[in-house]
Design an enzyme around this catalytic site. Structure first.
Site, PDB file in Angstrom:
ATOM      1  N   ASP A   1       0.846  -1.190   0.000  1.00 43.74           N
ATOM      2  CA  ASP A   1       0.000   0.000   0.000  1.00 43.74           C
ATOM      3  C   ASP A   1       0.890   1.252   0.000  1.00 43.74           C
ATOM      4  O   ASP A   1       1.815   1.357   0.822  1.00 43.74           O
ATOM      5  CB  ASP A   1      -0.849  -0.048   1.283  1.00 43.74           C
ATOM      6  CG  ASP A   1      -1.987   0.937   1.293  1.00 43.74           C
ATOM      7  OD1 ASP A   1      -2.409   1.377   0.207  1.00 43.74           O
ATOM      8  OD2 ASP A   1      -2.483   1.243   2.407  1.00 43.74           O
TER       9      ASP A   1
ATOM     10  N   ASP B   1       3.033   4.979  -5.379  1.00 46.02           N
ATOM     11  CA  ASP B   1       2.243   6.198  -5.208  1.00 46.02           C
ATOM     12  C   ASP B   1       3.086   7.421  -5.554  1.00 46.02           C
ATOM     13  O   ASP B   1       3.794   7.969  -4.717  1.00 46.02           O
ATOM     14  CB  ASP B   1       1.742   6.273  -3.759  1.00 46.02           C
ATOM     15  CG  ASP B   1       0.856   7.483  -3.532  1.00 46.02           C
ATOM     16  OD1 ASP B   1       0.706   8.299  -4.465  1.00 46.02           O
ATOM     17  OD2 ASP B   1       0.321   7.621  -2.422  1.00 46.02           O
TER      18      ASP B   1
ATOM     19  N   GLU C   1      -1.356   5.988  -8.978  1.00 48.14           N
ATOM     20  CA  GLU C   1      -2.349   6.945  -8.455  1.00 48.14           C
ATOM     21  C   GLU C   1      -2.232   8.302  -9.134  1.00 48.14           C
ATOM     22  O   GLU C   1      -1.134   8.805  -9.357  1.00 48.14           O
ATOM     23  CB  GLU C   1      -2.189   7.115  -6.936  1.00 48.14           C
ATOM     24  CG  GLU C   1      -3.177   8.139  -6.351  1.00 48.14           C
ATOM     25  CD  GLU C   1      -3.372   8.044  -4.844  1.00 48.14           C
ATOM     26  OE1 GLU C   1      -2.958   7.044  -4.244  1.00 48.14           O
ATOM     27  OE2 GLU C   1      -3.945   8.991  -4.282  1.00 48.14           O
TER      28      GLU C   1
ATOM     29  N   GLY D   1      -7.699   8.209   6.847  1.00 49.37           N
ATOM     30  CA  GLY D   1      -7.687   8.383   8.298  1.00 49.37           C
ATOM     31  C   GLY D   1      -9.078   8.396   8.926  1.00 49.37           C
ATOM     32  O   GLY D   1     -10.095   8.276   8.231  1.00 49.37           O
TER      33      GLY D   1
ATOM     34  N   ALA E   1     -11.527   4.736   2.215  1.00 47.05           N
ATOM     35  CA  ALA E   1     -12.951   4.380   2.119  1.00 47.05           C
ATOM     36  C   ALA E   1     -13.548   3.911   3.439  1.00 47.05           C
ATOM     37  O   ALA E   1     -14.563   3.226   3.453  1.00 47.05           O
ATOM     38  CB  ALA E   1     -13.129   3.315   1.035  1.00 47.05           C
TER      39      ALA E   1
ATOM     40  N   SER F   1      -8.805   2.351   8.556  1.00 48.45           N
ATOM     41  CA  SER F   1      -9.189   3.038   9.800  1.00 48.45           C
ATOM     42  C   SER F   1     -10.364   2.377  10.514  1.00 48.45           C
ATOM     43  O   SER F   1     -10.366   2.292  11.752  1.00 48.45           O
ATOM     44  CB  SER F   1      -9.533   4.496   9.500  1.00 48.45           C
ATOM     45  OG  SER F   1      -8.412   5.161   8.973  1.00 48.45           O
TER      46      SER F   1
HETATM   47  O1  G3H Z   1      -3.440   4.882   3.652  1.00 46.93           O
HETATM   48  C1  G3H Z   1      -2.741   4.520   4.573  1.00 46.93           C
HETATM   49  C2  G3H Z   1      -3.046   3.295   5.359  1.00 46.93           C
HETATM   50  O2  G3H Z   1      -4.145   3.490   6.197  1.00 46.93           O
HETATM   51  C3  G3H Z   1      -1.825   2.794   6.080  1.00 46.93           C
HETATM   52  O3  G3H Z   1      -1.556   3.529   7.204  1.00 46.93           O
HETATM   53  O4  G3H Z   1       0.887   3.982   7.023  1.00 46.93           O
HETATM   54  O5  G3H Z   1      -0.289   4.170   9.227  1.00 46.93           O
HETATM   55  O6  G3H Z   1       0.122   1.922   8.197  1.00 46.93           O
HETATM   56  P1  G3H Z   1      -0.110   3.403   7.961  1.00 46.93           P
HETATM   57  P1  13P Z   2      -8.982   4.636   5.479  1.00 51.16           P
HETATM   58  O1  13P Z   2      -8.097   5.476   6.325  1.00 51.16           O
HETATM   59  O2  13P Z   2     -10.220   5.382   5.063  1.00 51.16           O
HETATM   60  O3  13P Z   2      -9.306   3.323   6.077  1.00 51.16           O
HETATM   61  O4  13P Z   2      -8.185   4.355   4.103  1.00 51.16           O
HETATM   62  C1  13P Z   2      -7.259   3.310   4.012  1.00 51.16           C
HETATM   63  C2  13P Z   2      -6.437   3.387   2.769  1.00 51.16           C
HETATM   64  O5  13P Z   2      -6.720   4.074   1.819  1.00 51.16           O
HETATM   65  C3  13P Z   2      -5.243   2.532   2.723  1.00 51.16           C
HETATM   66  O6  13P Z   2      -4.497   2.769   1.572  1.00 51.16           O
HETATM   67 ZN    ZN Z   3      -4.578   4.775   0.857  1.00 48.46          ZN
END
Ligand code: G3H
Ligand code: 13P
Ligand code: ZN
Length: 325
Positions: free
Chosen positions: A96, A118, A148, A193, A227, A271
């Site tokens: 991710d 990204d 993206e 978030g 989302a 989140s």
């Molecule tokens: O979009 C980001 C994801 O929610 C991952 O979050 O980098 O705190 O693990 P993180």
């Molecule tokens: P949320 O913070 O809305 O759960 O999004 C997660 C996300 O896009 C991870 O790449």
């Molecule tokens: Zn994301």
């Protein structure tokens, strides 16, 4: 030592997305960085017979340790087989928000079947250049790549954007042509978030921009980040058990359900899982302050997570029942 994702029993996202496009649903991409989250994802998706993308951020990778993660993913495949009584759901392992070619390359070497590069914060040409480099490398190993265009508001890893920069539909064809990506994350009003929108507002996904993009690249896989819906009952539970979460709302699940019927074939949720887990842990510790065995609070947290994920696959993404299409 480098490992191929197929040796871990994983699949890339190609077939998943083709089926999701045809079946008008979206594949869940759930983030994880510990065992209970991983168990909850596998249990929920096996029970609802949903294909799934296990999603790992760069931060999660350094939190959990990259070697351990590789074995956790392999273990998840075996676990799915075991609880699925031999019929294992398709599982992809995806990076991710990959921040560089090096991170993507390292993930591929550690058995990831899909990566996101990204480059959305770069100028258009640099985004194309960086993304193309990853695609050229990843495709040699049959690893799928997400790029993206446009910037979401909110926090991801250490990067914070105050405002959305919506994806410009007129840029998508050139981006696809210049990069060769397998899927495209777009910015149409979702946000990263837990603190997405102020209560009392009516946040809307810009379906008009989505339609315009679909018109220009028909049948191409679109990804929605940010989302989470920020379940209000769970935020309340956190605040009633000693927590101090600020008031915020997320994206309405009805809007996500609508988007999942379109070319949106992957929906990222992180989140909501964090909120569900925290609410459950707080409740146990509030009601049983004498508890000190982590299994006594992580167990209920895992159960709450599983229920949340089941709800998402059945009622929001529509992916339930499609694992063996
Ligand atoms: O979009 C980001 C994801 O929610 C991952 O979050 O980098 O705190 O693990 P993180
Ligand atoms: P949320 O913070 O809305 O759960 O999004 C997660 C996300 O896009 C991870 O790449
Ligand atoms: Zn994301």
């Amino acid at each position: 030592m480098a490992v191929k994702f197929t040796d871990l029993g994983l699949v890339n996202t190609k077939e998943m997305f083709a089926k999701a496009m045809k079946g008008k649903y979206a594949i869940p991409a759930f983030n994880f960085n510990n065992m209970e989250q991983l168990q909850a994802i596998i249990m929920a998706c096996t029970e609802t017979q949903s294909p799934v993308i296990l999603q790992v951020s760069k931060g999660a990778r350094s939190y959990a340790n990259e070697t351990l993660l590789r074995y956790m993913a392999q273990g998840a495949v075996e676990y799915a087989k075991e609880i699925g009584k031999g019929r294992n759901i398709p599982i992809a392992l995806h990076l991710d928000h990959g921040d560089s070619f090096e991170t993507c390359k390292s993930c591929i070497e550690y058995g990831f079947s899909s990566v996101m590069i990204d480059g959305s914060h770069h100028p258009f040409e640099k985004n194309i250049e960086e993304t193309r480099k990853v695609v050229e490398y990843a495709h040699k190993y049959n690893v799928t790549v997400e790029g993206e265009l446009g910037v979401l508001a909110g926090i991801e890893d250490d990067v914070k954007a105050e405002e959305h920069t919506y994806t410009r539909p007129e840029e998508v064809e050139a981006f696809l042509k210049g990069t060769g990506v397998d899927s495209l994350a777009i910015s149409i009003g979702t946000s990263h978030g837990a603190y997405k929108f102020k209560p009392g507002t009516d946040p809307k996904i810009r379906l008009d921009i989505l339609r315009e993009i679909e018109k220009r690249i028909p049948g191409f896989t679109i990804v929605l980040h940010g989302a989470s819906s920020v379940p209000q009952n769970l935020v309340k539970q956190i605040n009633e058990t000693g927590g101090k979460m600020k008031d915020a709302i997320g994206i309405g699940e009805d809007q996500l359900r609508e988007a999942a019927k379109s070319a949106v074939c992957k929906i990222n949720i992180d989140s909501d899982g964090r909120i569900a887990m925290t609410a459950a842990i707080r409740k146990v510790l509030m009601e049983h302050p004498e508890e000190f065995d982590p299994r006594k609070y992580l167990g209920p947290a895992r159960e709450a997570l599983k229920e949340l994920y089941k709800h998402k696959t059945v009622n929001v993404l529509g992916s339930a029942g499609h694992a063996f299409d």
